[in-house]
Design a protein around this motif. Sequence first.
Motif, PDB file in Angstrom:
ATOM      1  N   TYR A 217       0.814  -1.219   0.000  1.00 26.07           N
ATOM      2  CA  TYR A 217       0.000   0.000   0.000  1.00 26.07           C
ATOM      3  C   TYR A 217       0.850   1.271   0.000  1.00 26.07           C
ATOM      4  O   TYR A 217       0.343   2.349   0.322  1.00 26.07           O
ATOM      5  N   ARG A 218       2.114   1.155  -0.350  1.00 24.76           N
ATOM      6  CA  ARG A 218       2.957   2.352  -0.377  1.00 24.76           C
ATOM      7  C   ARG A 218       2.385   3.400  -1.330  1.00 24.76           C
ATOM      8  O   ARG A 218       1.865   3.060  -2.390  1.00 24.76           O
ATOM      9  N   PRO A 219       2.469   4.683  -0.951  1.00 16.43           N
ATOM     10  CA  PRO A 219       1.919   5.759  -1.795  1.00 16.43           C
ATOM     11  C   PRO A 219       2.485   5.724  -3.206  1.00 16.43           C
ATOM     12  O   PRO A 219       3.679   5.509  -3.405  1.00 16.43           O
ATOM     13  N   GLN A 220       1.612   5.962  -4.163  1.00 23.34           N
ATOM     14  CA  GLN A 220       1.990   5.941  -5.576  1.00 23.34           C
ATOM     15  C   GLN A 220       2.071   7.359  -6.129  1.00 23.34           C
ATOM     16  O   GLN A 220       1.553   8.308  -5.547  1.00 23.34           O
ATOM     17  N   LYS A 221       2.717   7.504  -7.272  1.00 21.03           N
ATOM     18  CA  LYS A 221       2.873   8.816  -7.904  1.00 21.03           C
ATOM     19  C   LYS A 221       1.503   9.400  -8.256  1.00 21.03           C
ATOM     20  O   LYS A 221       0.591   8.674  -8.658  1.00 21.03           O
ATOM     21  N   GLY A 222       1.395  10.707  -8.082  1.00 21.27           N
ATOM     22  CA  GLY A 222       0.133  11.382  -8.337  1.00 21.27           C
ATOM     23  C   GLY A 222      -0.830  11.331  -7.173  1.00 21.27           C
ATOM     24  O   GLY A 222      -1.948  11.832  -7.275  1.00 21.27           O
ATOM     25  N   GLY A 223      -0.415  10.747  -6.055  1.00 16.82           N
ATOM     26  CA  GLY A 223      -1.274  10.655  -4.884  1.00 16.82           C
ATOM     27  C   GLY A 223      -0.820  11.591  -3.779  1.00 16.82           C
ATOM     28  O   GLY A 223       0.139  12.349  -3.921  1.00 16.82           O
ATOM     29  N   GLY A 324      -7.984  13.707  -5.664  1.00 13.38           N
ATOM     30  CA  GLY A 324      -6.991  12.657  -5.849  1.00 13.38           C
ATOM     31  C   GLY A 324      -7.107  11.586  -4.778  1.00 13.38           C
ATOM     32  O   GLY A 324      -7.996  11.598  -3.922  1.00 13.38           O
ATOM     33  N   THR A 325      -6.177  10.668  -4.814  1.00 15.75           N
ATOM     34  CA  THR A 325      -6.177   9.528  -3.903  1.00 15.75           C
ATOM     35  C   THR A 325      -5.334   9.829  -2.667  1.00 15.75           C
ATOM     36  O   THR A 325      -4.223  10.335  -2.776  1.00 15.75           O
ATOM     37  N   ILE A 326      -5.891   9.504  -1.506  1.00 18.43           N
ATOM     38  CA  ILE A 326      -5.187   9.691  -0.238  1.00 18.43           C
ATOM     39  C   ILE A 326      -4.602   8.353   0.206  1.00 18.43           C
ATOM     40  O   ILE A 326      -5.301   7.333   0.226  1.00 18.43           O
ATOM     41  N   TYR A 327      -3.321   8.379   0.563  1.00 15.56           N
ATOM     42  CA  TYR A 327      -2.645   7.183   1.086  1.00 15.56           C
ATOM     43  C   TYR A 327      -2.334   7.415   2.563  1.00 15.56           C
ATOM     44  O   TYR A 327      -1.337   8.068   2.885  1.00 15.56           O
ATOM     45  N   PRO A 328      -3.149   6.888   3.475  1.00 17.07           N
ATOM     46  CA  PRO A 328      -2.896   7.103   4.906  1.00 17.07           C
ATOM     47  C   PRO A 328      -1.694   6.281   5.388  1.00 17.07           C
ATOM     48  O   PRO A 328      -1.480   5.145   4.948  1.00 17.07           O
ATOM     49  N   VAL A 329      -0.934   6.871   6.292  1.00 23.57           N
ATOM     50  CA  VAL A 329       0.209   6.186   6.899  1.00 23.57           C
ATOM     51  C   VAL A 329       0.193   6.462   8.397  1.00 23.57           C
ATOM     52  O   VAL A 329       0.053   7.613   8.823  1.00 23.57           O
ATOM     53  N   ALA A 330       0.307   5.415   9.193  1.00 25.33           N
ATOM     54  CA  ALA A 330       0.354   5.547  10.653  1.00 25.33           C
ATOM     55  C   ALA A 330       1.782   5.314  11.140  1.00 25.33           C
ATOM     56  O   ALA A 330       2.412   4.321  10.754  1.00 25.33           O
ATOM     57  N   ILE A 331       2.287   6.239  11.959  1.00 25.13           N
ATOM     58  CA  ILE A 331       3.648   6.135  12.499  1.00 25.13           C
ATOM     59  C   ILE A 331       3.552   6.050  14.021  1.00 25.13           C
ATOM     60  O   ILE A 331       2.946   6.913  14.658  1.00 25.13           O
ATOM     61  N   LYS A 332       4.144   5.024  14.591  1.00 22.68           N
ATOM     62  CA  LYS A 332       4.135   4.850  16.054  1.00 22.68           C
ATOM     63  C   LYS A 332       5.552   4.594  16.547  1.00 22.68           C
ATOM     64  O   LYS A 332       6.181   3.606  16.179  1.00 22.68           O
ATOM     65  N   TYR A 333       6.071   5.511  17.384  1.00 16.99           N
ATOM     66  CA  TYR A 333       7.417   5.377  17.946  1.00 16.99           C
ATOM     67  C   TYR A 333       7.367   4.608  19.262  1.00 16.99           C
ATOM     68  O   TYR A 333       6.358   4.639  19.985  1.00 16.99           O
ATOM     69  N   ASN A 334       8.462   3.926  19.561  1.00 20.31           N
ATOM     70  CA  ASN A 334       8.608   3.234  20.848  1.00 20.31           C
ATOM     71  C   ASN A 334       9.402   4.149  21.787  1.00 20.31           C
ATOM     72  O   ASN A 334      10.618   4.289  21.627  1.00 20.31           O
ATOM     73  N   PRO A 335       8.756   4.771  22.780  1.00 26.41           N
ATOM     74  CA  PRO A 335       9.445   5.746  23.634  1.00 26.41           C
ATOM     75  C   PRO A 335      10.451   5.114  24.599  1.00 26.41           C
ATOM     76  O   PRO A 335      11.214   5.831  25.241  1.00 26.41           O
ATOM     77  N   GLN A 336      10.468   3.794  24.689  1.00 27.94           N
ATOM     78  CA  GLN A 336      11.365   3.137  25.623  1.00 27.94           C
ATOM     79  C   GLN A 336      12.827   3.346  25.247  1.00 27.94           C
ATOM     80  O   GLN A 336      13.703   3.383  26.114  1.00 27.94           O
ATOM     81  N   TYR A 368       1.580   1.224   6.237  1.00 30.29           N
ATOM     82  CA  TYR A 368       0.935   1.740   5.039  1.00 30.29           C
ATOM     83  C   TYR A 368      -0.482   1.182   5.004  1.00 30.29           C
ATOM     84  O   TYR A 368      -0.704   0.001   5.294  1.00 30.29           O
ATOM     85  N   MET A 369      -1.427   2.019   4.644  1.00 34.01           N
ATOM     86  CA  MET A 369      -2.834   1.618   4.672  1.00 34.01           C
ATOM     87  C   MET A 369      -3.455   1.704   3.280  1.00 34.01           C
ATOM     88  O   MET A 369      -2.948   2.429   2.415  1.00 34.01           O
ATOM     89  N   PRO A 370      -4.547   0.975   3.049  1.00 36.22           N
ATOM     90  CA  PRO A 370      -5.182   1.000   1.714  1.00 36.22           C
ATOM     91  C   PRO A 370      -5.564   2.423   1.315  1.00 36.22           C
ATOM     92  O   PRO A 370      -5.979   3.230   2.159  1.00 36.22           O
ATOM     93  N   PRO A 371      -5.418   2.759   0.047  1.00 35.41           N
ATOM     94  CA  PRO A 371      -5.758   4.112  -0.414  1.00 35.41           C
ATOM     95  C   PRO A 371      -7.229   4.427  -0.182  1.00 35.41           C
ATOM     96  O   PRO A 371      -8.083   3.542  -0.234  1.00 35.41           O
ATOM     97  N   MET A 372      -7.504   5.700   0.053  1.00 40.74           N
ATOM     98  CA  MET A 372      -8.868   6.153   0.333  1.00 40.74           C
ATOM     99  C   MET A 372      -9.203   7.321  -0.590  1.00 40.74           C
ATOM    100  O   MET A 372      -8.349   8.154  -0.885  1.00 40.74           O
ATOM    101  N   THR A 373     -10.452   7.379  -1.022  1.00 38.30           N
ATOM    102  CA  THR A 373     -10.932   8.479  -1.852  1.00 38.30           C
ATOM    103  C   THR A 373     -12.196   9.051  -1.239  1.00 38.30           C
ATOM    104  O   THR A 373     -12.870   8.395  -0.434  1.00 38.30           O
ATOM    105  N   ARG A 374     -12.482  10.263  -1.616  1.00 40.09           N
ATOM    106  CA  ARG A 374     -13.658  10.957  -1.092  1.00 40.09           C
ATOM    107  C   ARG A 374     -14.931  10.322  -1.642  1.00 40.09           C
ATOM    108  O   ARG A 374     -15.093  10.155  -2.850  1.00 40.09           O
TER     109      ARG A 374
END
Length: 438
Positions: A217-223, A324-336, A368-374
């Motif tokens: 699900y990595r973001p593609q060109k034009g997104g 256009g197409t939205i490619y959501p990405v979630a980032i979670k750091y480990n604070p330890q 990486y998450m599935p692309p989403m559109t309005r």
Amino acid sequence: MEGADLALKLLSTWLTLVVGLIVLPSAFGLSLGISELYMKILVKTLEWATLRIEKGAPKESVLKNSASVGIIQRDESPMEKGLSGLRGRDFELSDAFYFSKKGLEAIVEDEVTQRFSSEELVSWNLLTRTNINFQYISPKLTLVWVLGVLIRYCFLLPLRVTLAFIGISLLIIGTTLVGQLPDSSIKNCLSELVHLTCCRVCVRSLSGTIHYHNKQYRPQKGGICVANHTSPIDVLILTTDGCYAMVGQVHGGLMGIIQRAMVKACPHVWFERSEMKDRHLVTKRLREHVADKKKLPILIFPEGTCINNTSVMMFKKGSFEIGGTIYPVAIKYNPQFGDAFWNSSKYGMVSYLLRIMTSWAIVCDVWYMPPMTREEGEDAVQFANRVKSAIAVQGGLTELPWDGGLKRAKVKDTFKEEQQKNYSKMIVGNGSPNLELD
């Protein structure tokens, strides 16, 4: 002269080892297993330290530090339910008790400002900045803590500064040279190679350990790639696995030099301070970029500010009005292993970089998450909230409706007026027959 020759030999040996063992492997996306061995030793050490703390600390202290709940227990019920047990049909003086209770809760522990300070750790990670008292529990723990200080400041810090210098220098030189080439597919490939290589070197300067999930699900060109925002290094974390077109304000100093060099090789979208206030101009330039399916995906952080990686706050709707197409990405750091959050109200960029370069490591997960559109009939605000909810669920983050702009600004009068209107509707709705006749 002998001293100068010795210093020169030491420097050349140091650079040879750094380039041979770290820079070259990271440039090709390889690893010699040094960072993996370092992380294994670090995990074992922190586990041992946690056991020593649990044995040496008083039970009350352990319970207090390991508590996952907040200072107070909140009643999250809506206003109508909260007031139902205090009031009759019309206005009651006892209504003031409900608002006083909510006000005191906000003073003691509100759910907004605590998102702009570092996340609390369940157990100590041998860094003085997270707890200044733990190292005195036992002589063994104190010895390990002192050894850790020496390793972090006398070995890891010089190594990381060297790697950062090499990575930034290569980025400026590489993008400047590539920028001299005419526009072509070869230029685009070389630009992506330079960006990927230099970002990988810079991530090594943080002892970064990144786990990427769902790479299909990595973001593609034009997104448009949208992600939750914790730190300026979010850009490095994502660019290590793929190239993006950055969006941001033009800066001066070293950051300005980097921006001017990067835009020569890649169509990044930089705005002057005066242009950032013109929403129509910003939207127009972003739409033009997205319309060209040959250009790299745009990377945007819709929160507009850094949050401490425990929650996701309101997404600005501008990013979702472009189309256009939205490619959501979630980032979670480990604070330890190290706190990646940048509290820009408390620390400048230099002091922040010093803090993370003297931490143990930067460890995070990227989904990486599935692309989403309005969807049909969905406005930009609803679309933004839907994307925000998906990122919060995937990253295990708390979803909050508040604007991250509250980090530096006061609550808008419109929000206060909204609460007053809700209360007025309750009074009118529960009014007496005489009021209805009037």
